[in-house]
Structure formats: C-alpha cells, structure tokens
Design a protein around this motif. Structure first.
Motif, PDB file in Angstrom:
ATOM      1  N   ARG A 179       0.827  -1.200   0.000  1.00  0.00           N
ATOM      2  CA  ARG A 179       0.000   0.000   0.000  1.00  0.00           C
ATOM      3  C   ARG A 179       0.871   1.264   0.000  1.00  0.00           C
ATOM      4  N   ILE A 180       1.954   1.239   0.769  1.00  0.00           N
ATOM      5  CA  ILE A 180       2.882   2.376   0.764  1.00  0.00           C
ATOM      6  C   ILE A 180       3.430   2.592  -0.636  1.00  0.00           C
ATOM      7  N   LEU A 181       3.825   1.508  -1.296  1.00  0.00           N
ATOM      8  CA  LEU A 181       4.382   1.621  -2.644  1.00  0.00           C
ATOM      9  C   LEU A 181       3.358   2.183  -3.618  1.00  0.00           C
ATOM     10  N   GLU A 182       2.134   1.707  -3.550  1.00  0.00           N
ATOM     11  CA  GLU A 182       1.104   2.141  -4.483  1.00  0.00           C
ATOM     12  C   GLU A 182       0.665   3.582  -4.213  1.00  0.00           C
ATOM     13  N   GLU A 183       0.587   3.980  -2.935  1.00  0.00           N
ATOM     14  CA  GLU A 183       0.054   5.298  -2.600  1.00  0.00           C
ATOM     15  C   GLU A 183       1.127   6.379  -2.528  1.00  0.00           C
ATOM     16  N   ASP A 184       2.309   6.031  -1.992  1.00  0.00           N
ATOM     17  CA  ASP A 184       3.361   7.038  -1.794  1.00  0.00           C
ATOM     18  C   ASP A 184       4.414   7.012  -2.895  1.00  0.00           C
ATOM     19  N   GLY A 185       4.482   5.909  -3.624  1.00  0.00           N
ATOM     20  CA  GLY A 185       5.470   5.812  -4.691  1.00  0.00           C
ATOM     21  C   GLY A 185       6.726   5.089  -4.262  1.00  0.00           C
ATOM     22  N   LYS A 186       7.518   4.731  -5.255  1.00  0.00           N
ATOM     23  CA  LYS A 186       8.702   3.924  -4.988  1.00  0.00           C
ATOM     24  C   LYS A 186       9.770   4.663  -4.211  1.00  0.00           C
ATOM     25  N   GLU A 187       9.778   6.013  -4.264  1.00  0.00           N
ATOM     26  CA  GLU A 187      10.809   6.768  -3.552  1.00  0.00           C
ATOM     27  C   GLU A 187      10.765   6.483  -2.053  1.00  0.00           C
ATOM     28  N   THR A 188       9.578   6.340  -1.502  1.00  0.00           N
ATOM     29  CA  THR A 188       9.454   6.034  -0.070  1.00  0.00           C
ATOM     30  C   THR A 188      10.028   4.667   0.245  1.00  0.00           C
ATOM     31  N   GLY A 220      24.621   3.126  -2.921  1.00  0.00           N
ATOM     32  CA  GLY A 220      23.218   3.503  -2.879  1.00  0.00           C
ATOM     33  C   GLY A 220      22.401   2.876  -3.991  1.00  0.00           C
ATOM     34  N   LEU A 221      21.125   3.176  -3.974  1.00  0.00           N
ATOM     35  CA  LEU A 221      20.201   2.659  -4.968  1.00  0.00           C
ATOM     36  C   LEU A 221      19.943   3.706  -6.041  1.00  0.00           C
ATOM     37  N   ASP A 222      19.712   3.241  -7.277  1.00  0.00           N
ATOM     38  CA  ASP A 222      19.331   4.202  -8.312  1.00  0.00           C
ATOM     39  C   ASP A 222      17.825   4.445  -8.232  1.00  0.00           C
ATOM     40  N   GLU A 223      17.298   5.232  -9.132  1.00  0.00           N
ATOM     41  CA  GLU A 223      15.898   5.637  -9.046  1.00  0.00           C
ATOM     42  C   GLU A 223      14.917   4.482  -9.233  1.00  0.00           C
ATOM     43  N   SER A 224      15.399   3.363  -9.771  1.00  0.00           N
ATOM     44  CA  SER A 224      14.536   2.197  -9.941  1.00  0.00           C
ATOM     45  C   SER A 224      14.616   1.217  -8.782  1.00  0.00           C
ATOM     46  N   GLY A 225      15.667   1.328  -7.980  1.00  0.00           N
ATOM     47  CA  GLY A 225      15.868   0.386  -6.890  1.00  0.00           C
ATOM     48  C   GLY A 225      16.991  -0.591  -7.139  1.00  0.00           C
ATOM     49  N   ASP A 232      36.470  -1.250  -7.874  1.00  0.00           N
ATOM     50  CA  ASP A 232      37.828  -0.962  -7.421  1.00  0.00           C
ATOM     51  C   ASP A 232      38.617  -0.139  -8.423  1.00  0.00           C
ATOM     52  N   ASP A 233      38.204  -0.163  -9.706  1.00  0.00           N
ATOM     53  CA  ASP A 233      38.905   0.640 -10.703  1.00  0.00           C
ATOM     54  C   ASP A 233      38.394   2.081 -10.749  1.00  0.00           C
ATOM     55  N   GLY A 234      37.458   2.411  -9.835  1.00  0.00           N
ATOM     56  CA  GLY A 234      36.926   3.763  -9.778  1.00  0.00           C
ATOM     57  C   GLY A 234      35.675   3.990 -10.597  1.00  0.00           C
ATOM     58  N   MET A 235      35.356   3.066 -11.481  1.00  0.00           N
ATOM     59  CA  MET A 235      34.161   3.203 -12.308  1.00  0.00           C
ATOM     60  C   MET A 235      32.926   2.773 -11.516  1.00  0.00           C
ATOM     61  N   GLU A 236      31.790   3.393 -11.816  1.00  0.00           N
ATOM     62  CA  GLU A 236      30.538   3.035 -11.154  1.00  0.00           C
ATOM     63  C   GLU A 236      29.644   2.294 -12.133  1.00  0.00           C
ATOM     64  N   CYS A 237      28.996   1.242 -11.654  1.00  0.00           N
ATOM     65  CA  CYS A 237      28.061   0.486 -12.480  1.00  0.00           C
ATOM     66  C   CYS A 237      26.798   0.229 -11.684  1.00  0.00           C
ATOM     67  N   VAL A 238      25.768  -0.218 -12.382  1.00  0.00           N
ATOM     68  CA  VAL A 238      24.493  -0.529 -11.747  1.00  0.00           C
ATOM     69  C   VAL A 238      24.288  -2.036 -11.781  1.00  0.00           C
ATOM     70  N   ILE A 239      24.044  -2.618 -10.608  1.00  0.00           N
ATOM     71  CA  ILE A 239      23.816  -4.060 -10.491  1.00  0.00           C
ATOM     72  C   ILE A 239      22.318  -4.300 -10.558  1.00  0.00           C
ATOM     73  N   MET A 240      21.881  -5.022 -11.569  1.00  0.00           N
ATOM     74  CA  MET A 240      20.461  -5.308 -11.730  1.00  0.00           C
ATOM     75  C   MET A 240      20.090  -6.702 -11.214  1.00  0.00           C
ATOM     76  N   ALA A 241      21.089  -7.578 -11.113  1.00  0.00           N
ATOM     77  CA  ALA A 241      20.867  -8.920 -10.600  1.00  0.00           C
ATOM     78  C   ALA A 241      22.226  -9.506 -10.257  1.00  0.00           C
ATOM     79  N   GLY A 242      22.210 -10.548  -9.443  1.00  0.00           N
ATOM     80  CA  GLY A 242      23.474 -11.201  -9.110  1.00  0.00           C
ATOM     81  C   GLY A 242      23.558 -11.506  -7.630  1.00  0.00           C
TER      82      GLY A 242
END
Length: 247
Positions: A179-188, A220-225, A232-242
């Motif tokens: 209900r929180i997700l549906e009413e307040d949105g994913k940001e909450t 941290g999390l990106d806007e999708s979660g 370690d090489d300084g580059m940033e990536c997004v982990i979607m699964a694993g």
C-alpha cells in the motif's frame, strides 16, 4: 490455522502438508484467477525454490514457506521496488512476531549477523506477481553445505517461535508495504530500504554476475531500486541482478 483464521478471516489461504513448491502452486492458482492476496503455505517443500536457481532448504514443520499472489496496480518500472518492499515487509513481520532485528542484503535476503534467516523470490507475469518467501523459523540445525551461512529465528532468539503468528504478521506487513508503494510511490520504499540495509551504501562487497566477479563498495540505490557499485577501478556500475556477499 486457528490464529490465522481469527486474524485474517477473509484471506484466501491454501494450506499444504507437503508440496513441491509453493511458488508452483501459487502460479497455478493465479492462472485460475484467484483473488489478490491469496497465500499458499506448506509445512514442507520437496523442491523449494531459491534465487539464482538454487534450492531452498524446507525442513518439515520448521520453517514458514509461503507464496503470495499479488496483483499490484503498478507500472512495470516499479517492480524492482516491489521486491524491496517485500523485504521490508518480511523484516517488519519478523521483528513484530519475534523481536529479532534483521539486516536486508540487496535485493531480497534477510540476515542476522553474517547468516541468512530468510529469502524472497519474485516472479512477474501478465501483471501478476508471485512473491515466494522462505523464513527459517524453528530449525535447530542445517545441512553441512549451508550451515556456515544459514541460521533460524529459534537459534537467534533461543526459543521456539510461532509460525502462525509470524504468518499473520507477514501477510499484514505485505499488505501494508504494498500500500505504501502504491500510494506514496517507490521513492518512499527506496528510502526505507536504504535506512534498513547495511548493504545499500558504503559496504565493500563481491558481486557474482553472469560468470564475472565484481569487487567494490556499494553506493546507494538508483531511481529504480537497482544497486550502484563503485568498482575498485573507480568506475561506477548498476547491479540489476546477481549474488551479493561481503568482500
């Protein structure tokens, strides 16, 4: 079942002594049009499903093995946040029923210390979500291959716990966080998950992904979660699964 029926008299619950997998049975019921919130519960699973194709140890009468059929009014882009909401719900239910505080390891493992006490598996199809949740409740031991990484609420608390009370708390918490997700949105949900998880940011981890091994610090999390990883090489990536574990 008396406590469950008393607290949730209108909830559709299919209860099995033994089944191959509550996920499989829940998918069958969903295909027949069962109402949202229907739960499939088993005393024992013969082919319990875990993440990444692994099996879930499902000792008879010891754990809570449940799959819930959800029909959320959400866009597909919110589904990753739904998985996080389910983790929050499971942690909330465990705390309410047993007093045990769990850490959340992205995306859907519940830990106490370095050991796992619960896990979540979600399957999405045609607007229906099957949320499979396994909680190690009254296990006193585990098979040799997982005893180093698994624990139970009984081992943590030092006392036997009621699986019926935990089931009631779990179903009510799932309703609440959805209900929180549906009413307040994913940001909450993303904010709450970040607050509840020591893995969301600043944690040095190893990620096993498609045969590759990544090392770095969570950022941290990106806007999708999904999880940001500063490698370690300084580059940033997004982990979607694993698979995620401490470095």
């Amino acid at each position: 079942m008396e406590r469950v029926r008393a607290r949730l008299p209108e909830r559709e619950i299919a209860w099995f002594h033994t089944t191959d997998s509550t996920m499989t049975e829940a998918a069958r019921l969903a295909s027949l049009g069962c109402p949202a919130g229907t739960a499939v519960v088993a005393e024992e699973q013969l082919l319990g499903q875990g993440r990444l194709g692994r099996a879930w140890h499902s000792e008879r009468y010891a754990g809570l093995y449940v799959s819930v059929i959800l029909r959320p009014g959400l866009p597909a882009a919110a589904f990753p946040a739904l998985t996080l909401a389910l983790g929050l719900a499971a942690a909330d239910a465990i705390a309410r029923a047993t007093g045990v505080a769990c850490d959340l390891r992205w995306p859907n493992d519940l830990l106490v210390g370095a050991k796992k006490c619960a896990g979540i598996l979600t399957q999405f199809a045609d607007g229906v979500v099957i949320a499979g949740i396994g909680i190690n409740v009254n296990h006193t031991s585990f098979p040799e291959d997982i005893e180093r990484v698994a624990t139970s609420l009984r081992l943590i608390s030092g006392s036997e716990q009621s699986r019926e009370i935990l089931l009631v708390e779990l179903l009510e918490s799932i309703d609440g966080f959805c209900r929180i997700l549906e009413e307040d949105g994913k940001e909450t949900i993303l904010r709450l998950f970040t607050q509840a998880s020591s893995y969301a940011a600043g944690r040095r981890v190893i990620v096993e992904q498609d045969g590759a091994v990544l090392r770095g610090v969570t950022a941290g999390l990106d806007e999708s979660g999904f999880l940001r990883l500063r490698k370690d090489d300084g580059m940033e990536c997004v982990i979607m699964a694993g698979g995620l574990r401490p470095a």
